[in-house]
Motif scaffolding. Structure first.
Motif, PDB file in Angstrom:
ATOM      1  N   ASP A 100      34.521  34.852  36.530  1.00  0.00           N
ATOM      2  CA  ASP A 100      34.611  36.081  37.336  1.00  0.00           C
ATOM      3  C   ASP A 100      35.948  36.397  37.644  1.00  0.00           C
ATOM      4  O   ASP A 100      36.189  37.444  37.651  1.00  0.00           O
ATOM      5  N   SER A 101      36.933  35.279  38.042  1.00  0.00           N
ATOM      6  CA  SER A 101      38.234  35.564  38.125  1.00  0.00           C
ATOM      7  C   SER A 101      38.888  36.025  36.842  1.00  0.00           C
ATOM      8  O   SER A 101      39.927  37.266  36.980  1.00  0.00           O
ATOM      9  N   LEU A 102      38.684  35.617  35.712  1.00  0.00           N
ATOM     10  CA  LEU A 102      39.339  36.248  34.677  1.00  0.00           C
ATOM     11  C   LEU A 102      38.748  37.730  34.280  1.00  0.00           C
ATOM     12  O   LEU A 102      39.685  38.511  33.934  1.00  0.00           O
ATOM     13  N   ILE A 103      37.409  37.952  34.649  1.00  0.00           N
ATOM     14  CA  ILE A 103      37.051  39.351  34.343  1.00  0.00           C
ATOM     15  C   ILE A 103      37.798  40.158  35.238  1.00  0.00           C
ATOM     16  O   ILE A 103      38.196  41.466  34.751  1.00  0.00           O
ATOM     17  N   ILE A 104      37.992  39.856  36.643  1.00  0.00           N
ATOM     18  CA  ILE A 104      38.752  40.678  37.393  1.00  0.00           C
ATOM     19  C   ILE A 104      40.060  40.854  36.805  1.00  0.00           C
ATOM     20  O   ILE A 104      40.638  41.969  37.064  1.00  0.00           O
ATOM     21  N   HIS A 105      40.747  39.847  36.183  1.00  0.00           N
ATOM     22  CA  HIS A 105      42.074  39.964  35.940  1.00  0.00           C
ATOM     23  C   HIS A 105      42.009  40.999  34.635  1.00  0.00           C
ATOM     24  O   HIS A 105      42.952  42.226  34.831  1.00  0.00           O
ATOM     25  N   PHE A 106      40.990  40.967  33.905  1.00  0.00           N
ATOM     26  CA  PHE A 106      40.984  41.836  32.609  1.00  0.00           C
ATOM     27  C   PHE A 106      40.563  43.232  33.298  1.00  0.00           C
ATOM     28  O   PHE A 106      41.479  44.080  32.661  1.00  0.00           O
ATOM     29  N   GLN A 107      39.925  43.393  34.238  1.00  0.00           N
ATOM     30  CA  GLN A 107      39.720  44.693  34.484  1.00  0.00           C
ATOM     31  C   GLN A 107      40.942  45.193  35.354  1.00  0.00           C
ATOM     32  O   GLN A 107      41.173  46.596  35.130  1.00  0.00           O
ATOM     33  N   ILE A 108      41.627  44.650  36.057  1.00  0.00           N
ATOM     34  CA  ILE A 108      42.943  45.067  36.651  1.00  0.00           C
ATOM     35  C   ILE A 108      44.042  45.711  35.515  1.00  0.00           C
ATOM     36  O   ILE A 108      44.442  46.626  35.650  1.00  0.00           O
ATOM     37  N   VAL A 109      44.115  44.972  34.434  1.00  0.00           N
ATOM     38  CA  VAL A 109      44.779  45.341  33.483  1.00  0.00           C
ATOM     39  C   VAL A 109      44.262  46.304  32.615  1.00  0.00           C
ATOM     40  O   VAL A 109      44.982  47.525  32.465  1.00  0.00           O
ATOM     41  N   LYS A 110      42.946  46.467  32.484  1.00  0.00           N
ATOM     42  CA  LYS A 110      42.333  47.755  31.854  1.00  0.00           C
ATOM     43  C   LYS A 110      42.483  49.158  32.860  1.00  0.00           C
ATOM     44  O   LYS A 110      42.615  50.143  32.296  1.00  0.00           O
ATOM     45  N   ARG A 111      42.268  48.899  34.192  1.00  0.00           N
ATOM     46  CA  ARG A 111      42.418  49.879  34.909  1.00  0.00           C
ATOM     47  C   ARG A 111      43.909  50.547  34.836  1.00  0.00           C
ATOM     48  O   ARG A 111      44.041  51.733  35.194  1.00  0.00           O
ATOM     49  N   ASN A 112      44.892  49.623  34.587  1.00  0.00           N
ATOM     50  CA  ASN A 112      46.345  50.012  34.438  1.00  0.00           C
ATOM     51  C   ASN A 112      46.849  50.310  33.103  1.00  0.00           C
ATOM     52  O   ASN A 112      47.824  50.015  32.676  1.00  0.00           O
ATOM     53  N   ARG A 113      45.815  50.665  32.112  1.00  0.00           N
ATOM     54  CA  ARG A 113      46.117  50.657  30.731  1.00  0.00           C
ATOM     55  C   ARG A 113      47.377  51.480  30.546  1.00  0.00           C
ATOM     56  O   ARG A 113      48.021  51.118  29.569  1.00  0.00           O
ATOM     57  N   ASP A 114      47.311  52.585  31.179  1.00  0.00           N
ATOM     58  CA  ASP A 114      48.317  53.329  31.003  1.00  0.00           C
ATOM     59  C   ASP A 114      49.870  52.969  31.200  1.00  0.00           C
ATOM     60  O   ASP A 114      50.909  53.036  30.312  1.00  0.00           O
ATOM     61  N   PHE A 115      49.990  52.092  32.188  1.00  0.00           N
ATOM     62  CA  PHE A 115      51.470  51.288  32.555  1.00  0.00           C
ATOM     63  C   PHE A 115      51.372  50.124  31.240  1.00  0.00           C
ATOM     64  O   PHE A 115      52.767  50.124  30.791  1.00  0.00           O
ATOM     65  N   PHE A 116      50.603  49.270  30.918  1.00  0.00           N
ATOM     66  CA  PHE A 116      50.384  48.421  30.052  1.00  0.00           C
ATOM     67  C   PHE A 116      50.904  48.970  28.442  1.00  0.00           C
ATOM     68  O   PHE A 116      51.724  48.390  27.643  1.00  0.00           O
ATOM     69  N   THR A 117      50.158  50.439  28.465  1.00  0.00           N
ATOM     70  CA  THR A 117      50.392  50.639  26.992  1.00  0.00           C
ATOM     71  C   THR A 117      51.897  51.283  27.084  1.00  0.00           C
ATOM     72  O   THR A 117      52.453  51.157  25.865  1.00  0.00           O
ATOM     73  N   LEU A 118      52.429  51.768  28.308  1.00  0.00           N
ATOM     74  CA  LEU A 118      53.937  52.247  28.221  1.00  0.00           C
ATOM     75  C   LEU A 118      54.850  50.763  27.940  1.00  0.00           C
ATOM     76  O   LEU A 118      55.582  50.931  26.934  1.00  0.00           O
ATOM     77  N   LEU A 119      54.518  49.954  28.330  1.00  0.00           N
ATOM     78  CA  LEU A 119      55.291  48.663  28.086  1.00  0.00           C
ATOM     79  C   LEU A 119      55.201  48.266  26.622  1.00  0.00           C
ATOM     80  O   LEU A 119      56.117  47.943  26.003  1.00  0.00           O
ATOM     81  N   ARG A 120      54.007  48.468  26.135  1.00  0.00           N
ATOM     82  CA  ARG A 120      53.847  48.055  24.680  1.00  0.00           C
ATOM     83  C   ARG A 120      54.612  49.174  23.874  1.00  0.00           C
ATOM     84  O   ARG A 120      55.265  48.908  22.788  1.00  0.00           O
ATOM     85  N   ILE A 174      48.349  40.055  26.115  1.00  0.00           N
ATOM     86  CA  ILE A 174      49.059  40.888  25.357  1.00  0.00           C
ATOM     87  C   ILE A 174      48.375  41.156  24.039  1.00  0.00           C
ATOM     88  O   ILE A 174      48.437  42.308  23.656  1.00  0.00           O
ATOM     89  N   GLN A 175      47.570  40.261  23.477  1.00  0.00           N
ATOM     90  CA  GLN A 175      47.116  40.735  22.158  1.00  0.00           C
ATOM     91  C   GLN A 175      46.028  41.591  22.499  1.00  0.00           C
ATOM     92  O   GLN A 175      45.721  42.587  21.766  1.00  0.00           O
ATOM     93  N   TRP A 176      45.473  41.473  23.533  1.00  0.00           N
ATOM     94  CA  TRP A 176      44.354  42.475  24.001  1.00  0.00           C
ATOM     95  C   TRP A 176      44.825  43.742  24.153  1.00  0.00           C
ATOM     96  O   TRP A 176      44.180  44.956  23.694  1.00  0.00           O
ATOM     97  N   ILE A 177      46.082  44.056  24.916  1.00  0.00           N
ATOM     98  CA  ILE A 177      46.572  45.183  25.036  1.00  0.00           C
ATOM     99  C   ILE A 177      46.987  45.813  23.409  1.00  0.00           C
ATOM    100  O   ILE A 177      47.016  47.051  23.390  1.00  0.00           O
ATOM    101  N   GLU A 178      47.875  44.908  22.739  1.00  0.00           N
ATOM    102  CA  GLU A 178      48.150  45.446  21.441  1.00  0.00           C
ATOM    103  C   GLU A 178      46.646  45.934  20.660  1.00  0.00           C
ATOM    104  O   GLU A 178      46.907  46.984  19.756  1.00  0.00           O
ATOM    105  N   ASN A 179      45.761  45.384  20.861  1.00  0.00           N
ATOM    106  CA  ASN A 179      44.433  45.944  20.133  1.00  0.00           C
ATOM    107  C   ASN A 179      43.891  46.893  20.832  1.00  0.00           C
ATOM    108  O   ASN A 179      42.759  47.196  20.542  1.00  0.00           O
ATOM    109  N   ASP A 180      44.546  47.650  21.774  1.00  0.00           N
ATOM    110  CA  ASP A 180      44.112  48.864  22.516  1.00  0.00           C
ATOM    111  C   ASP A 180      42.758  48.649  23.336  1.00  0.00           C
ATOM    112  O   ASP A 180      41.869  49.349  23.239  1.00  0.00           O
TER     113      ASP A 180
END
Length: 176
Positions: free
Chosen positions: A82-102, A146-152
């Motif tokens: 559950d904690s991991l899912i929450i972390h992945f949800q947070i990153v996905k919710r902020n995908r614009d920011f993380f895509t900008l970093l990419r 990071i790999q998940w972000i790079e895989n969009d």
């Protein structure tokens, strides 16, 4: 701009929002401190009182975004998924920011901050006694993220949590 960056109206946060806005139009290495403080509406001394360099602003953003909500239970065998899912949800919710970093080749900052956050969680929750285990799991977690972000964000958050647990449990080494 993601709402996650608009957490409060403080000088640090104004500077963070200004930098991320500017990064939407040009590379980080073409953004000066003067550009940031003008956009943020603060003085140059405010920048240096709060940050040593531009990358420190992005590390603050990442740190803020990756914090688990207060009601999220700490890591344990029962709720690590559950904690991991929450972390992945947070990153996905902020995908614009993380895509900008990419796009700006700055995902190493995510690696750096994620390693610090995971090591802090490991220490806070007493998950491992060995500092090498903390380094191993924090590096692995950051690399998977990071790999998940790079895989969009191809896989769902729950698929990523299950995959991470599968890899960390060593099941990938079993023969079928």
């Amino acid at each position: 701009m993601n709402e996650e960056l608009r957490y409060k109206d403080t000088v640090k946060e104004a500077i963070a929002i200004a930098l991320v806005d500017l990064m939407g139009t040009r590379p980080l290495d073409q953004i000066s401190v003067k550009d940031i403080v003008l956009r943020a509406g603060v003085g140059r001394s405010s920048f240096y009182r709060n940050f040593g360099r531009r990358e420190d602003i992005l590390l603050l953003c990442i740190d803020h975004m990756l914090q688990l909500p207060p009601k999220a239970a700490p890591y344990s065998n029962e709720n690590v998924r559950d904690s991991l899912i929450i972390h992945f949800q947070i990153v996905k919710r902020n995908r614009d920011f993380f895509t900008l970093l990419r796009r700006q080749n700055l995902l190493h900052l995510l690696y750096q901050q994620t390693c610090l956050d995971v090591k802090r969680s490991i220490k806070d929750y007493g998950l491992y006694r060995n500092p090498y285990q903390a380094a191993f799991f924090s590096g692995a977690g950051a690399s998977v993220l990071i790999q998940w972000i790079e895989n969009d964000f191809r896989e769902s958050e729950s698929e990523m949590a299950d995959m991470f647990i599968y890899l960390m449990d060593g099941h990938h080494r079993e023969k079928d």
